[in-house]
Design a protein around this motif. Sequence first.
Motif, PDB file in Angstrom:
ATOM      1  N   GLY A 222       0.814  -1.212   0.000  1.00  0.00           N
ATOM      2  CA  GLY A 222       0.000   0.000   0.000  1.00  0.00           C
ATOM      3  C   GLY A 222       0.850   1.266   0.000  1.00  0.00           C
ATOM      4  O   GLY A 222       0.327   2.370   0.011  1.00  0.00           O
ATOM      5  N   ALA A 223       2.178   1.100  -0.030  1.00  0.00           N
ATOM      6  CA  ALA A 223       3.040   2.290  -0.025  1.00  0.00           C
ATOM      7  C   ALA A 223       3.880   2.335  -1.303  1.00  0.00           C
ATOM      8  O   ALA A 223       4.992   2.843  -1.318  1.00  0.00           O
ATOM      9  N   ARG A 224       3.299   1.809  -2.383  1.00  0.00           N
ATOM     10  CA  ARG A 224       4.065   1.647  -3.616  1.00  0.00           C
ATOM     11  C   ARG A 224       4.652   2.975  -4.114  1.00  0.00           C
ATOM     12  O   ARG A 224       5.847   3.086  -4.371  1.00  0.00           O
ATOM     13  N   ALA A 225       3.804   3.991  -4.232  1.00  0.00           N
ATOM     14  CA  ALA A 225       4.269   5.265  -4.792  1.00  0.00           C
ATOM     15  C   ALA A 225       5.359   5.866  -3.914  1.00  0.00           C
ATOM     16  O   ALA A 225       6.375   6.385  -4.415  1.00  0.00           O
ATOM     17  N   VAL A 230      11.066   7.269  -2.727  1.00  0.00           N
ATOM     18  CA  VAL A 230      12.222   7.216  -1.824  1.00  0.00           C
ATOM     19  C   VAL A 230      13.399   6.521  -2.515  1.00  0.00           C
ATOM     20  O   VAL A 230      14.550   6.980  -2.448  1.00  0.00           O
ATOM     21  N   ALA A 231      13.113   5.426  -3.218  1.00  0.00           N
ATOM     22  CA  ALA A 231      14.182   4.703  -3.908  1.00  0.00           C
ATOM     23  C   ALA A 231      14.827   5.592  -4.960  1.00  0.00           C
ATOM     24  O   ALA A 231      16.053   5.569  -5.159  1.00  0.00           O
ATOM     25  N   ASP A 232      14.006   6.402  -5.609  1.00  0.00           N
ATOM     26  CA  ASP A 232      14.549   7.303  -6.627  1.00  0.00           C
ATOM     27  C   ASP A 232      15.441   8.367  -5.982  1.00  0.00           C
ATOM     28  O   ASP A 232      16.575   8.600  -6.414  1.00  0.00           O
ATOM     29  N   LEU A 233      14.944   9.004  -4.917  1.00  0.00           N
ATOM     30  CA  LEU A 233      15.732  10.041  -4.251  1.00  0.00           C
ATOM     31  C   LEU A 233      17.068   9.486  -3.748  1.00  0.00           C
ATOM     32  O   LEU A 233      18.109  10.118  -3.881  1.00  0.00           O
ATOM     33  N   LYS A 245       6.720  -9.934  -1.855  1.00  0.00           N
ATOM     34  CA  LYS A 245       7.031 -10.016  -3.288  1.00  0.00           C
ATOM     35  C   LYS A 245       6.087  -9.161  -4.126  1.00  0.00           C
ATOM     36  O   LYS A 245       6.462  -8.681  -5.196  1.00  0.00           O
ATOM     37  N   ASP A 246       4.865  -8.953  -3.631  1.00  0.00           N
ATOM     38  CA  ASP A 246       3.891  -8.208  -4.429  1.00  0.00           C
ATOM     39  C   ASP A 246       3.769  -6.734  -4.015  1.00  0.00           C
ATOM     40  O   ASP A 246       2.856  -6.063  -4.461  1.00  0.00           O
ATOM     41  N   VAL A 247       4.691  -6.233  -3.194  1.00  0.00           N
ATOM     42  CA  VAL A 247       4.524  -4.822  -2.795  1.00  0.00           C
ATOM     43  C   VAL A 247       5.139  -3.854  -3.803  1.00  0.00           C
ATOM     44  O   VAL A 247       4.778  -2.678  -3.829  1.00  0.00           O
ATOM     45  N   LEU A 248       6.060  -4.327  -4.627  1.00  0.00           N
ATOM     46  CA  LEU A 248       6.707  -3.438  -5.598  1.00  0.00           C
ATOM     47  C   LEU A 248       6.938  -4.239  -6.882  1.00  0.00           C
ATOM     48  O   LEU A 248       7.312  -5.416  -6.817  1.00  0.00           O
ATOM     49  N   LEU A 326       6.963   7.288   5.183  1.00  0.00           N
ATOM     50  CA  LEU A 326       7.773   7.625   4.008  1.00  0.00           C
ATOM     51  C   LEU A 326       7.405   9.019   3.489  1.00  0.00           C
ATOM     52  O   LEU A 326       8.281   9.797   3.089  1.00  0.00           O
ATOM     53  N   ARG A 327       6.109   9.341   3.545  1.00  0.00           N
ATOM     54  CA  ARG A 327       5.693  10.679   3.093  1.00  0.00           C
ATOM     55  C   ARG A 327       6.311  11.771   3.971  1.00  0.00           C
ATOM     56  O   ARG A 327       6.684  12.836   3.479  1.00  0.00           O
TER      57      ARG A 327
END
Length: 597
Positions: A222-225, A230-233, A245-248, A326-327
């Motif tokens: 539920g925190a995909r976006a 965060v991974a991008d930053l 396995k299905d979260v991203l 994360l937000r």
Amino acid sequence: MASQNVADFLLQRLRDWGVEHVFAFPGDGINAILAAFGRADDHPMFVQARHEEMAAFEAVGYAKFGGGFAVCMATSGPGAIHLLNGLYDAKLDHVPVVAIVGQTARSAMGGSYQQEVDLLSLYKDVASEYVEMVTVPEQLPNVLDRAIRIALAEQAPTAIIIPSDVQELDYSAPTHAFKMVPSSLGVEWPTVAPDDAAIGRAAEILNAGSKVAMLVGSGARGARAELEQVADLLGAGVAKALLGKDVLSDELPYVTGSIGLLGTRPSYELMMDCDTLLTVGSSFPYTQFMPDFGQARAVQIDVDAKQIGMRYPYEVNLVGDAATTLRALIPLLQRKTDRGWREDIEAKVSRWWATMQAEAMVDADPVNPMRLFAELSPRLPQDAIVTADSGSSANWYARQLKFHGDIRGSLSGNLATMGPGVPYGIGAKFAHPDRPVIVFAGDGAMQMNGMAELITIKHYWQQWTDPRLVVAVLHNNDLNQVTWEMRAMEGAPKFPESQTLPDVSYAGFAASLGLRGVEIDNPDQLAGAWEQALSADRPTVLDVRTDPNVPPIPPHATFEQMKEAASSILHGDEDRWGVVKEGVKTKMQEFLPHRER
Ligand SMILES: Cc1ncc(C[n+]2csc(CCOP(=O)(O)OP(=O)(O)O)c2C)c(N)n1
Ligand SMILES: [Mg+2]
């Protein structure tokens, strides 16, 4: 209005909580409740499993894929005992399941009576968050409501025990009096927001690092976006725990896939080479797959303070909901300008997928099990739900399937019990009758549980709006995962008396039930078989003759270790095991080139 007995009220209260299905098996310890189901026109629906353990697994699958909580029910004594393994699966994977079980009549209790088992003691561990016996009607609403709320609050199984004679009493509600405990329905959950100062300290650590690894688990669902941002930053690579396995999506080039023994090489290297670790919603237990102590500065985010701070020496343990936390973190993160680390990860990930494809295409006798998964992967419907049993299929589920879109998947992550594959699939179908479901199960798991539950599928599939349920059986006549564990960990050859399975036709059995049964003994049949199964008008069993000599190579095995393993298998007791060993050695050597680096 006709008087309502305790059993009628129980079902009424379940309906008030929105319960649509009860996964169950009957017995005289719950006869009065069965009669109440009859009076209530089967609402909630009594879903009849073949065995109480399957009913519990179906409830676990239903809650895992449906969200919310699930209810299972069994009779006293043997029925309650049979539920246990499924309830432990719920406990270890943090799934809210409410078990309702019968008990002998109050007049017989303590009399060493037939089917009398001390259920409060028996359930004390599995339902450690809440287990209670209802002995008077006025107790019921509160006990049931608490069992449900606590299951949800603690993400755990809870249990209520109702003696058979209590079920038949006229219901009378708690009154406005001393020692009465009234109750109410529902619960509104808070968003657990993190502490500002702690967010600042976490951001400082993440900004200071230059090689950031992220580890995400099912708590990050539920925190995909937010995870992607965060991974991008941070220019991070992201490894996924098996239950996450299905979260991203695996289509993101920096997602390194599964971690651990069943994981991928890029996940392993991500952890071995990073200088900073951010864990979100995971309590992945295997320390040897985490960075070395002192190697990485680390931050953990978890909604559950009871689960945080373990597994690695974290500097900041942030209790909070994944997306909210994360937000809060995002505005404080500085975008890493040097993208070298990220580019290196992406190159490794793309090489790894090529290796997986190459391994899946290695010839085997007759079918390479990896190819079964690899052929499905690009054909996975966007809304598929996938389950895997414990056994070799868990390896290929973890490594060969590329999840994307809204695909959901799960298995028995922490109990790692055999048997839940098919019942999880059934639970998934009741939670989402409009979605296609795919189950991978070993032949051992089919013989243990799955075949019986195919009968449950026969019983119910016509009620599902989308009839597609595919059970792919890895028919290798072997308890293969353990055979490989014995080879790898004990240096011992296969012991056929414990490992070899009697041969059974799974396709034939399926056909006898009116399901589609397809035998596959040639890898070139796989693509067509998946396409037909995924457009069929009824459930399908793919009975696939897979090669037990295909090794589940761990991600960190070096070329040298692999060679050593192959030769140690060869130098055993030739007389007895020679034929098998020869096959295994040849097969392992065929896989070696793909792992050379
Ligand atoms: C209830 C239970 N019993 C035993 C085990 C140990 N175990 C794990 S995997 C496995 C073999 C599974 O064999 P099969 O279902 O045929 O799958 P395969 O590995 O052959 O693909 C066993 C015995 C377990 N995890 N759970
Ligand atoms: Mg097997």
